[in-house]
Write an enzyme that holds these catalytic residues in place. Structure first.
Site, PDB file in Angstrom:
ATOM      1  N   GLU A 106       0.832  -1.213   0.000  1.00  0.00           N
ATOM      2  CA  GLU A 106       0.000   0.000   0.000  1.00  0.00           C
ATOM      3  C   GLU A 106       0.862   1.257   0.000  1.00  0.00           C
ATOM      4  O   GLU A 106       0.624   2.205  -0.744  1.00  0.00           O
ATOM      5  CB  GLU A 106      -0.904   0.038   1.246  1.00  0.00           C
ATOM      6  CG  GLU A 106      -1.952  -1.060   1.314  1.00  0.00           C
ATOM      7  CD  GLU A 106      -1.473  -2.327   2.022  1.00  0.00           C
ATOM      8  OE1 GLU A 106      -0.280  -2.688   1.897  1.00  0.00           O
ATOM      9  OE2 GLU A 106      -2.308  -2.951   2.696  1.00  0.00           O
ATOM     10  N   CYS A 139      -2.411  -2.657   7.154  1.00  0.00           N
ATOM     11  CA  CYS A 139      -1.907  -2.600   8.541  1.00  0.00           C
ATOM     12  C   CYS A 139      -2.109  -1.189   9.101  1.00  0.00           C
ATOM     13  O   CYS A 139      -2.419  -0.245   8.361  1.00  0.00           O
ATOM     14  CB  CYS A 139      -0.432  -3.004   8.581  1.00  0.00           C
ATOM     15  SG  CYS A 139       0.689  -1.733   7.945  1.00  0.00           S
TER      16      CYS A 139
HETATM   17  N1  THU Z   1       2.007  -6.663   3.941  1.00  0.00           N
HETATM   18  C1  THU Z   1       1.586  -5.744   3.007  1.00  0.00           C
HETATM   19  O1  THU Z   1       2.308  -5.456   2.057  1.00  0.00           O
HETATM   20  N2  THU Z   1       0.368  -5.182   3.177  1.00  0.00           N
HETATM   21  C2  THU Z   1      -0.540  -5.529   4.139  1.00  0.00           C
HETATM   22  O2  THU Z   1      -1.635  -4.992   4.164  1.00  0.00           O
HETATM   23  C3  THU Z   1      -0.179  -6.558   5.123  1.00  0.00           C
HETATM   24  C4  THU Z   1       1.217  -7.019   5.108  1.00  0.00           C
HETATM   25  C5  THU Z   1       3.301  -7.334   3.742  1.00  0.00           C
HETATM   26  C6  THU Z   1       4.405  -6.939   4.660  1.00  0.00           C
HETATM   27  C7  THU Z   1       5.295  -8.167   4.605  1.00  0.00           C
HETATM   28  O3  THU Z   1       6.138  -8.075   3.469  1.00  0.00           O
HETATM   29  C8  THU Z   1       4.327  -9.327   4.374  1.00  0.00           C
HETATM   30  O4  THU Z   1       3.130  -8.715   3.902  1.00  0.00           O
HETATM   31  C9  THU Z   1       4.041 -10.156   5.609  1.00  0.00           C
HETATM   32  O5  THU Z   1       3.672  -9.363   6.666  1.00  0.00           O
END
Ligand code: THU
Length: 135
Positions: A62, A96
């Site tokens: 995001e 997140c």
């Molecule tokens: N992650 C995202 O890119 N976006 C989210 O909304 C949740 C988590 C990624 C961060 C990390 O690279 C992987 O997902 C596991 O947490």
């Protein structure tokens, strides 16, 4: 609603987010994430997660999509109309907390499209982050 999204815009954002997922660099979690955002001026930008051996430096899809939108926009007035998030494991995954605050910065009426426990779901950023911080 002021920020109404058409069915085709929603479908397109989901498709672009799903495609962006293929670019993810996620060798540590194997959790590939793609994001696509629609600006108030009608442009679409995408992003993917980029992990690091120093895990805490990993960047979410995001925020990468937002960085791409900022750099791809002609001025500093980029506003997010909607943002979609897709993941490779087809599990429930909303942005997140850190990403929610960054989305809030660029669109307090943004629609957030994500895979919820019942399938694709849309909530406003205000619903996901009721008391976002602003200066
Ligand atoms: N992650 C995202 O890119 N976006 C989210 O909304 C949740 C988590 C990624 C961060 C990390 O690279 C992987 O997902 C596991 O947490």
């Amino acid at each position: 609603m002021i920020n109404e999204l058409s069915k085709s815009e929603r479908q397109q954002l989901i498709a672009v987010a799903t495609q962006a997922m293929d670019s993810a660099y996620a060798p540590y979690s194997q959790f590939r994430v793609g994001a696509a955002l629609l600006t108030a001026t009608g442009k679409i930008f995408s992003g993917c997660n980029i992990e690091n051996a120093s895990y805490g430096l990993s960047m979410c899809a995001e925020r990468n999509a937002i960085a791409n939108a900022i750099i791809g926009n002609e001025s500093d007035t980029m506003r997010i109309k909607a943002i979609a998030v897709a993941n490779s494991q087809s599990v429930s995954c909303s942005p997140c907390g850190a990403c929610r605050q960054v989305i809030w910065e660029f669109g307090q009426d943004a629609q957030v499209i994500f895979l919820g426990s019942q399938g694709w779901h849309t909530l406003t950023i205000k619903e996901l982050l009721p008391e976002g911080f602003s200066l």
